[in-house]
Design a protein around this motif. Structure first.
Motif, PDB file in Angstrom:
ATOM      1  N   VAL A  27      12.848   6.588  -1.882  1.00  6.25           N
ATOM      2  CA  VAL A  27      11.393   6.752  -1.925  1.00  6.25           C
ATOM      3  C   VAL A  27      10.691   5.431  -1.605  1.00  6.25           C
ATOM      4  O   VAL A  27       9.766   5.383  -0.785  1.00  6.25           O
ATOM      5  CB  VAL A  27      10.940   7.283  -3.301  1.00  6.25           C
ATOM      6  N   PHE A  28      11.139   4.359  -2.221  1.00  9.80           N
ATOM      7  CA  PHE A  28      10.487   3.073  -1.980  1.00  9.80           C
ATOM      8  C   PHE A  28      10.796   2.546  -0.578  1.00  9.80           C
ATOM      9  O   PHE A  28       9.969   1.848   0.026  1.00  9.80           O
ATOM     10  CB  PHE A  28      10.889   2.064  -3.048  1.00  9.80           C
ATOM     11  N   ALA A  29      11.972   2.883  -0.042  1.00  9.37           N
ATOM     12  CA  ALA A  29      12.256   2.514   1.343  1.00  9.37           C
ATOM     13  C   ALA A  29      11.354   3.307   2.287  1.00  9.37           C
ATOM     14  O   ALA A  29      10.833   2.764   3.279  1.00  9.37           O
ATOM     15  CB  ALA A  29      13.727   2.774   1.662  1.00  9.37           C
ATOM     16  N   ALA A  30      11.161   4.601   1.980  1.00  8.20           N
ATOM     17  CA  ALA A  30      10.260   5.424   2.787  1.00  8.20           C
ATOM     18  C   ALA A  30       8.827   4.903   2.715  1.00  8.20           C
ATOM     19  O   ALA A  30       8.036   5.094   3.657  1.00  8.20           O
ATOM     20  CB  ALA A  30      10.315   6.875   2.317  1.00  8.20           C
ATOM     21  N   GLU A  67       0.831  -1.202   0.000  1.00  5.18           N
ATOM     22  CA  GLU A  67       0.000   0.000   0.000  1.00  5.18           C
ATOM     23  C   GLU A  67       0.870   1.259   0.000  1.00  5.18           C
ATOM     24  O   GLU A  67       0.588   2.217  -0.723  1.00  5.18           O
ATOM     25  CB  GLU A  67      -0.916   0.002   1.231  1.00  5.18           C
ATOM     26  N   GLY A  68       1.937   1.239   0.801  1.00  2.19           N
ATOM     27  CA  GLY A  68       2.843   2.383   0.838  1.00  2.19           C
ATOM     28  C   GLY A  68       3.542   2.595  -0.486  1.00  2.19           C
ATOM     29  O   GLY A  68       3.677   3.731  -0.960  1.00  2.19           O
ATOM     30  N   VAL A  69       4.000   1.498  -1.107  1.00  2.00           N
ATOM     31  CA  VAL A  69       4.668   1.596  -2.403  1.00  2.00           C
ATOM     32  C   VAL A  69       3.704   2.138  -3.455  1.00  2.00           C
ATOM     33  O   VAL A  69       4.057   2.987  -4.278  1.00  2.00           O
ATOM     34  CB  VAL A  69       5.226   0.227  -2.830  1.00  2.00           C
ATOM     35  N   GLY A  70       2.468   1.643  -3.422  1.00  4.42           N
ATOM     36  CA  GLY A  70       1.476   2.122  -4.375  1.00  4.42           C
ATOM     37  C   GLY A  70       1.205   3.607  -4.234  1.00  4.42           C
ATOM     38  O   GLY A  70       1.017   4.320  -5.229  1.00  4.42           O
ATOM     39  N   THR A  71       1.229   4.085  -2.982  1.00  2.23           N
ATOM     40  CA  THR A  71       0.991   5.505  -2.736  1.00  2.23           C
ATOM     41  C   THR A  71       2.136   6.368  -3.240  1.00  2.23           C
ATOM     42  O   THR A  71       1.925   7.449  -3.806  1.00  2.23           O
ATOM     43  CB  THR A  71       0.787   5.755  -1.229  1.00  2.23           C
ATOM     44  N   LEU A  72       3.378   5.895  -3.048  1.00  3.66           N
ATOM     45  CA  LEU A  72       4.550   6.702  -3.386  1.00  3.66           C
ATOM     46  C   LEU A  72       5.113   6.426  -4.780  1.00  3.66           C
ATOM     47  O   LEU A  72       6.027   7.124  -5.219  1.00  3.66           O
ATOM     48  CB  LEU A  72       5.658   6.485  -2.347  1.00  3.66           C
ATOM     49  N   GLY A  90       4.067   3.202   5.142  1.00  5.99           N
ATOM     50  CA  GLY A  90       3.063   2.152   5.085  1.00  5.99           C
ATOM     51  C   GLY A  90       2.793   1.540   6.443  1.00  5.99           C
ATOM     52  O   GLY A  90       1.630   1.314   6.828  1.00  5.99           O
ATOM     53  N   VAL A  91       3.847   1.284   7.210  1.00  4.19           N
ATOM     54  CA  VAL A  91       3.683   0.711   8.552  1.00  4.19           C
ATOM     55  C   VAL A  91       3.069   1.741   9.501  1.00  4.19           C
ATOM     56  O   VAL A  91       2.176   1.407  10.300  1.00  4.19           O
ATOM     57  CB  VAL A  91       5.041   0.215   9.091  1.00  4.19           C
ATOM     58  N   LEU A  92       3.531   2.991   9.419  1.00  5.22           N
ATOM     59  CA  LEU A  92       2.958   4.030  10.280  1.00  5.22           C
ATOM     60  C   LEU A  92       1.453   4.162  10.068  1.00  5.22           C
ATOM     61  O   LEU A  92       0.672   4.235  11.028  1.00  5.22           O
ATOM     62  CB  LEU A  92       3.626   5.377   9.989  1.00  5.22           C
ATOM     63  N   GLN A  93       1.047   4.183   8.800  1.00  4.54           N
ATOM     64  CA  GLN A  93      -0.370   4.339   8.483  1.00  4.54           C
ATOM     65  C   GLN A  93      -1.144   3.053   8.745  1.00  4.54           C
ATOM     66  O   GLN A  93      -2.204   3.065   9.379  1.00  4.54           O
ATOM     67  CB  GLN A  93      -0.539   4.751   7.006  1.00  4.54           C
TER      68      GLN A  93
END
Length: 487
Positions: free
Chosen positions: A351-354, A51-56, A359-362
């Protein structure tokens, strides 16, 4: 419990990277993965990361092709006139160079894109900082803070997010804030003046001709450069001695000012190339295509501001067109892509590491828990002063959260609390912008990795140096807003 774990995760990340115990990429990936297990949601880690990767992913695509596009524009000489003007002003005076860094970053920030600002600023100023052995974190700190103030432009992102979240007009938010933001920009220039004075006291002043002469004379001298983390660090020349010691490390096939005894030959060669980054005789210049490139860049920026297409798409199209027109031969195109591949890989990797971190925070709910804890902790007596509270909270919240998380998740709650005490949503929205100078150095902002990557500065060193100055600038903007009756 989630609140404690959330703050602990962020603190662990910052401590490890500032102490240089982990690289930013490793810390962005491994620390949230570990805390995800602590929360008891390790089984969902894959979902959170995807989900995080998809967002960024759109941001990563935008940065990748923005680096290629503006890298090509720098190669072909589009920004040389601006750079020459700034460098003519700077000469070889450390004071003027630091002030020139702030001015250049502020001017280029008018395009509303942080990565563009940092690419142009670093490409222009890096050779001077290296030749004069100035502190590179001064350059990154001043550039990031100046860009943070200018990032409040309506097309820069935060103002548009605040307007969307609170259903307000972006102009009604931004225009009254101009006096306070102008004071913030003056504060950045004043800061650059103070830091420049410290650098001048440490290094002295030379003409650029003298610097280049010293550089040639010392090319055979085997010394190791002192790494400068703070503006007040000492160097071999001593304070105010009027001499700039240009240190080199020799050995193997190449030598470079950034090398140490165990550096590879390739690093030395790369530094030599970087020091000639604005060589007026470089073979990549395309003077006959100058106006084409200027028109293409103006069209690109106009399309970004008018949102004719998604920004990643605009940069993909512009990069492809710029490469094709300026370098019609495929080997030349490959050479340009290879020249900028290092920056592309570093930034996209960050960016992908972030994406794992956010993703975990959210996904675990930690970010919501932390935000609610902070909002619930506001005393009832502070209700009539919610604009001030919002301005103060914007500093830590926009640093530890993405702009989307703050403006769409926290700001509506703050606005609702303010409305209950008669505070206008417009005041809340304006106050929410004051944290942007600090936000631009957040580990969750992809553009900051462009800045530290191109400047060859450790992210931890940049963080230690810039946080206090950026926070002070934010408070100056907040104070000006209150003084002028804007907030």
């Amino acid at each position: 419990m989630l609140t404690i774990l959330g703050f602990t995760m962020i603190a662990t990340f910052l401590v490890l990277i500032m102490m240089k115990k982990m690289s930013p990429i490793a810390a962005l990936v491994l620390i949230p993965a570990l805390f995800c297990v602590f929360v008891g949601k390790g089984a969902h880690l894959g979902d959170y990361v995807i989900e995080g990767v998809g967002t960024l992913a759109p941001t990563a695509a935008m940065l990748m092709f923005a680096i290629v596009y503006f890298g090509v524009m720098i190669d072909v000489g589009l920004f040389d006139p601006i750079v020459r003007g700034i460098l003519k002003f700077c000469k070889a005076d450390p004071l003027r160079i630091v002030v020139g860094t702030a001015l250049l970053a502020a001017i280029v920030s008018l395009d509303g894109d942080g990565s563009t600002t940092f690419m142009i600023t670093v490409s222009a100023m890096y050779p001077l900082y290296k030749r004069l052995k100035m502190s590179l974190v001064v350059m990154t700190g001043v550039a990031a803070t100046a860009n943070g103030v200018m990032n409040t432009l309506p097309w820069g992102g935060p103002t548009a997010r605040a307007a969307t979240a609170l259903k307000l007009d972006a102009g009604d938010i931004f225009v009254p804030m101009i006096p306070a933001l102008a004071v913030g920009l003056v504060a950045v220039i004043a800061l650059s003046y103070v830091l420049g004075l410290r650098e001048r006291k440490r290094l002295g002043v030379l003409s650029l001709t003298d610097v280049l002469t010293d550089e040639k004379q010392l090319v055979e001298e085997p010394e190791t450069e002192t790494v400068l983390v703070g503006a007040g660090a000492t160097a071999s020349g001593g304070p105010g001695d009027g001499k700039v010691r240009m240190t080199k490390t020799t050995g193997g096939a190449g030598s470079g000012t950034d090398a140490s005894d165990d550096d590879s030959d390739g690093d030395g060669e790369e530094d030599d190339i970087r020091l000639q980054g604005l060589d007026p005789n470089r073979p990549t210049l395309r003077p006959k295509l100058y106006w084409f490139n200027a028109l293409l860049t103006a069209t690109l920026l106009t399309a970004m501001i008018m949102e004719l297409l998604p920004i990643p798409v605009l940069f993909v199209l512009a990069a492809a067109l710029a490469l094709t027109v300026n370098f019609p031969h495929i080997p030349d195109q490959k050479a340009r892509l290879a020249a900028h591949a290092d920056n592309v890989l570093n930034v996209s990797g960050m960016v992908f590491a972030a994406a794992v971190f956010t993703g975990v925070l959210q996904g675990t709910g930690m970010v919501d828990s932390m935000a609610n804890w902070l909002v619930d902790g506001i005393p009832d007596g502070m209700g009539p002063h919610m604009a001030l509270v919002t301005g103060v909270l914007s500093l830590p919240l926009t640093y530890f959260m993405s702009n989307d998380g703050f403006y769409f998740g926290v700001l509506p709650v703050l606005a609702e609390a303010g409305a209950a005490h008669g505070v206008s949503p417009l005041e809340i929205a304006r106050a929410s912008l004051v944290g942007q100078p600090l936000h631009m150095s957040s580990p969750l902002v992809p553009a900051v990795y462009v800045l530290v990557g191109m400047a060859k500065v450790e992210f931890g060193d940049h963080t230690k140096f810039v946080v206090k100055w950026a926070a002070l600038t934010s408070l100056v903007v907040l104070g000006a807003g209150i003084l002028f009756g804007i907030i």
